[in-house]
Design an enzyme around this catalytic site. Structure first.
Site, PDB file in Angstrom:
ATOM      1  N   SER A 120      -4.459 -13.534  -8.626  1.00  0.00           N
ATOM      2  CA  SER A 120      -3.287 -13.345  -7.783  1.00  0.00           C
ATOM      3  C   SER A 120      -3.720 -12.565  -6.538  1.00  0.00           C
ATOM      4  O   SER A 120      -4.713 -11.830  -6.571  1.00  0.00           O
ATOM      5  CB  SER A 120      -2.209 -12.553  -8.533  1.00  0.00           C
ATOM      6  OG  SER A 120      -1.176 -12.141  -7.650  1.00  0.00           O
ATOM      7  N   TYR A 142      -0.277  -4.909 -13.428  1.00  0.00           N
ATOM      8  CA  TYR A 142      -0.619  -6.320 -13.233  1.00  0.00           C
ATOM      9  C   TYR A 142      -1.761  -6.440 -12.228  1.00  0.00           C
ATOM     10  O   TYR A 142      -2.721  -7.192 -12.443  1.00  0.00           O
ATOM     11  CB  TYR A 142       0.616  -7.065 -12.733  1.00  0.00           C
ATOM     12  CG  TYR A 142       0.438  -8.551 -12.554  1.00  0.00           C
ATOM     13  CD1 TYR A 142       0.293  -9.394 -13.652  1.00  0.00           C
ATOM     14  CD2 TYR A 142       0.454  -9.132 -11.288  1.00  0.00           C
ATOM     15  CE1 TYR A 142       0.150 -10.761 -13.498  1.00  0.00           C
ATOM     16  CE2 TYR A 142       0.317 -10.498 -11.117  1.00  0.00           C
ATOM     17  CZ  TYR A 142       0.169 -11.315 -12.224  1.00  0.00           C
ATOM     18  OH  TYR A 142       0.028 -12.668 -12.060  1.00  0.00           O
TER      19      TYR A 142
END
Length: 326
Positions: free
Chosen positions: A175, A187
């Site tokens: 990501s 994350y």
């Protein structure tokens, strides 16, 4: 000698290298999907689900790993398989945090391996959450590391012998959050770690003819549903008493509103990311990294990667400037 000569020479060599790479890609033969197997993790929904459908229709033999093989996502894949498209599609239970599931998946792949062997592993399974560092328990950190990082490593180690044997591909879902964070540091941490793992693996696997690619989506929250809108009330209720002495409900609500606004701006076209994943698996000369993001997201990554940390901190602090403690 002209002071600019070394720079011009470097520029000329770079352009020559790009030209040679372009000619190599144009002259390479197209990949034939039939008879090649691909295992995808996290196929219950999102990118993994879309990719399983796409690869099956292209003619690959697809092993779709689902956390809930009885869920709606898995049932849809089974209906696709029953429809008799060009390839074969097998749905299997695969919890990447369980070594037993990974071993069972490998045994299934070996048993039903098509004639051209094992071509690709797509490490797509992942989870997300929101919260500042002190808001999250150690158990939650361990869970995220086990799914987003160790899960991908676990499947990679299991299938590496097959990938080396058939000179296949490994695709990892990362990501742009690997470069910065806006309220989901847990994350971001796991995605940054998986990128470093991929960088090492990519160099190590070149001598075996195995290619490693990283997919870096921008904000596709509305497409994948990996991160549902957050509830300030639920966050507050889960805080320890020590954290409640530092923060207040108004601050938590403001942070939740800020994060939910980011989620609401996410793209709904997950096929843009799937296109990159398919290219990574089928191109004669795939990229090491595929950044699939909006222009403003790419600019943010550019600032983060090339400018001093103090510049990036200033940019992100400005973005969060309306979110203050009382």
């Amino acid at each position: 000698m002209c002071p600019a000569a070394p720079l011009l020479l470097l520029l000329f060599l770079l352009l020559l290298l790009l030209l040679l790479l372009a000619l190599r890609r144009r002259g390479a033969a197209a990949l034939e999907p039939a008879g090649r197997a691909v295992l995808i993790t996290g196929c219950d929904s999102g990118f993994g689900h879309l990719l399983a459908l796409r690869l099956h229709r292209l003619g690959f033999t697809v092993f779709a790993g689902c956390l809930c093989p009885g869920g709606e996502g898995a049932r849809r894949l089974q209906r696709e398989a029953a429809a008799g498209s060009a390839g074969r599609l097998r749905v299997l239970r695969l919890d990447v945090t369980r070594a037993r599931d990974v071993l069972a998946a490998k045994e299934l792949v070996l048993r039903d391996l098509p004639e051209r062997g094992f071509w690709g592993l797509v490490n797509n399974a992942g989870i997300s959450t929101f919260g500042e560092t002190g808001w999250l328990s150690m158990e939650k950190y361990e869970k995220f590391a086990d799914v987003n990082l160790l899960g991908s490593i676990r499947t990679t180690l299991a299938f590496l012998p097959l990938l080396r044997k058939y000179k296949g591909r490994i695709v990892f879902m990362s990501s742009i959050i690997a470069y910065f964070t806006l309220g989901n540091g847990i994350y971001s941490m796991t995605k940054a770690a998986i990128e470093r793992f991929c960088d090492a693996l990519r160099l190590e696997m070149k001598k075996f003819g195995v290619l490693v690619c990283i997919i870096q989506p921008g904000n596709y929250a509305r497409s994948t549903k990996i991160q549902p809108p957050v509830s300030a009330e639920e966050i507050w209720n889960e805080l320890s008493e020590e954290e409640k002495e530092v923060y207040n409900k108004e601050y938590v609500q403001e942070r939740a509103n800020f994060f939910n606004n980011i989620l609401s701006e996410g793209s709904t076209n997950g096929n843009e990311v799937v296109d990159a994943m398919v290219h990574a698996l089928t191109s004669p000369a795939p990229k090491a990294r595929y950044m699939v993001a909006k222009l403003k997201e790419k600019l943010l990554v550019f600032v983060c990667a090339l400018f001093p940390t103090v510049v990036m901190d200033s940019v992100l602090s400005y973005a969060l400037s309306n979110v203050k403690l009382a």
